[in-house]
Structures are given as structure tokens and as C-alpha cells.
Design a protein around this motif. Structure first.
Motif, short mmCIF file in Angstrom:
data_model
loop_
_atom_site.label_atom_id
_atom_site.label_comp_id
_atom_site.label_asym_id
_atom_site.label_seq_id
_atom_site.Cartn_x
_atom_site.Cartn_y
_atom_site.Cartn_z
N ASN A 37 0.86 -1.17 0.00
CA ASN A 37 0.00 0.00 0.00
C ASN A 37 0.90 1.23 0.00
N LEU A 38 0.32 2.38 0.09
CA LEU A 38 1.07 3.63 0.00
C LEU A 38 2.10 3.81 1.11
N THR A 59 -2.15 -8.62 -6.49
CA THR A 59 -3.44 -8.39 -5.85
C THR A 59 -3.19 -8.21 -4.35
N PRO A 60 -2.67 -7.05 -3.95
CA PRO A 60 -2.22 -6.88 -2.58
C PRO A 60 -3.35 -6.80 -1.56
N LEU A 64 -5.45 -0.41 2.44
CA LEU A 64 -5.62 0.85 3.17
C LEU A 64 -4.86 0.84 4.50
N ALA A 65 -3.89 -0.06 4.61
CA ALA A 65 -3.03 -0.13 5.81
C ALA A 65 -3.87 -0.24 7.08
N VAL A 118 -8.37 8.35 -2.73
CA VAL A 118 -7.02 8.75 -3.11
C VAL A 118 -6.04 7.59 -2.92
N SER A 119 -6.09 6.94 -1.77
CA SER A 119 -5.18 5.83 -1.48
C SER A 119 -5.34 4.69 -2.47
N LEU A 120 -6.59 4.33 -2.77
CA LEU A 120 -6.83 3.23 -3.71
C LEU A 120 -6.55 3.65 -5.15
N ALA A 121 -6.79 4.91 -5.50
CA ALA A 121 -6.46 5.38 -6.85
C ALA A 121 -4.96 5.28 -7.07
#
Length: 184
Positions: A37-38, A59-60, A64-65, A118-121
């Protein structure tokens, strides 16, 4: 079974498994599920380039942590308070991660969208399909909206530039302690 995937492995292990499968006429892995993730981007070191080269889908999980990338700094939830494993994965890097989370919030506010979007984009620019742990309708709605959110190149770089490498946690840390010759 037509397609198989693997979870929580190193790129060399996936390469070895697929080489073995190819040599013995077996089905190869076509996807890998890892922690990405980010604020947990260790998969970018070797796994992401290997998957891109070999046309293997990423496919993580923990997209969203464990909620950290969907909540404003200071906001809490029962999961954030009670999930000891998530705290184990993220608390050591909370200060560095907080800078990135604040940037997610900043872009979300500028765009009039949620931090989840935003995180998923961002993640959808990197992988085939993230696994999102949705427990409420609003979680699903945010994930669906993220598909249509196109972040600019400047926004992507802004989100990425403050990343600090993290120590591996959980099963990957345990796997990393084994000698390469002992892992099949």
C-alpha cells in the motif's frame, strides 16, 4: 483449477516455483498477494518489477493499511485501537507514515473525495486489483469511486516522495530470516 496465486513470498521464491512448474508441466502462479500500500511499499524492490516482467498480477492485501490510509490523522476506530497485528506492522513507522497520510488527506480535500479514494487510486496505478477489507457499505462505495479517480503525475509523485523503507513484518520477516537454500 485454472489459475493459481500465491501469497507472501519473495520474488525469488515465486520465480523458483514457476520455473519448477514450467519444467514439470504444472500450472504456474499467475498472481501474487502481498502486503502493499502507500505506506508499505517494499514490494516495489523486487516483486513488482518481476511481476511486470513475467505478466503476473499483483493483488495486494492491506490496501488501506488497516484503515490508516482512510482516516485523518488523530481519528480512531475500534480496529485501530484493538488490532495488535496492525499495530505491530505499522506503529514502528508511524511518524514517517504520518507525513504520507497527511498528503493523502491534503489531496482528498483538494479533490473533494475521500482519503480511501485517493489511497486506492494510487494503488490502482500500480497493481491489477487490490484486496479491500470492506465491512460497511461506505467502504465498498469508496473503493468503487477510486476506480474513476485519476491522479495526476504530480499527485502520484507527491504521495510517493516521502516514503521511507520499512522493515518487513509478519510472515515476510520470518521468511527473510531463513537461509535462501532452506526455503522451497
Amino acid at each position: 483449477t485454472r489459475y493459481i496465486g500465491i501469497s507472501n513470498c519473495f520474488a525469488w521464491q515465486l520465480a523458483k516455483a514457476n520455473f519448477f512448474a514450467r519444467e514439470h508441466g504444472m500450472t504456474e502462479f499467475i498472481s501474487v498477494q502481498g502486503h502493499y500500500n502507500l505506506i508499505a511499499r517494499e514490494e516495489e524492490r523486487e516483486m513488482a518489477p518481476f511481476c511486470y516482467d513475467q505478466n503476473i498480477a499483483m493483488t495486494p492485501y492491506s490496501a488501506l493499511a488497516s484503515g490508516r490510509l482512510s482516516r485523518r490523522p488523530g481519528e480512531t476506530s475500534p480496529r485501530l485501537e484493538k488490532d495488535a497485528y496492525a499495530r505491530f506492522k505499522y506503529d514502528q513507522s508511524a511518524t514517517a507514515d504520518g507525513i504520507i497520510i497527511a498528503r493523502v488527506m491534503e489531496i482528498a480535500e483538494k479533490r473533494g473525495v475521500s482519503m480511501t479514494e485517493v489511497s486506492l487510486a494510487w494503488l490502482l496505478n500500480k497493481v491489477a486489483a487490490p484486496i479491500v477489507g470492506a465491512t460497511k457499505k461506505v467502504h465498498v462505495e469508496g473503493a468503487v469511486k477510486a476506480v474513476d479517480l485519476q491522479l495526476t503525475e504530480d499527485e502520484l509523485l507527491y504521495l510517493e516522495e516521502k516514503y521511507v523503507p520499512h522493515a518487513l513484518a509478519g510472515v515476510m520477516a520470518q521468511n527473510g530470516k531463513q537461509k535462501a537454500g532452506n526455503v522451497v
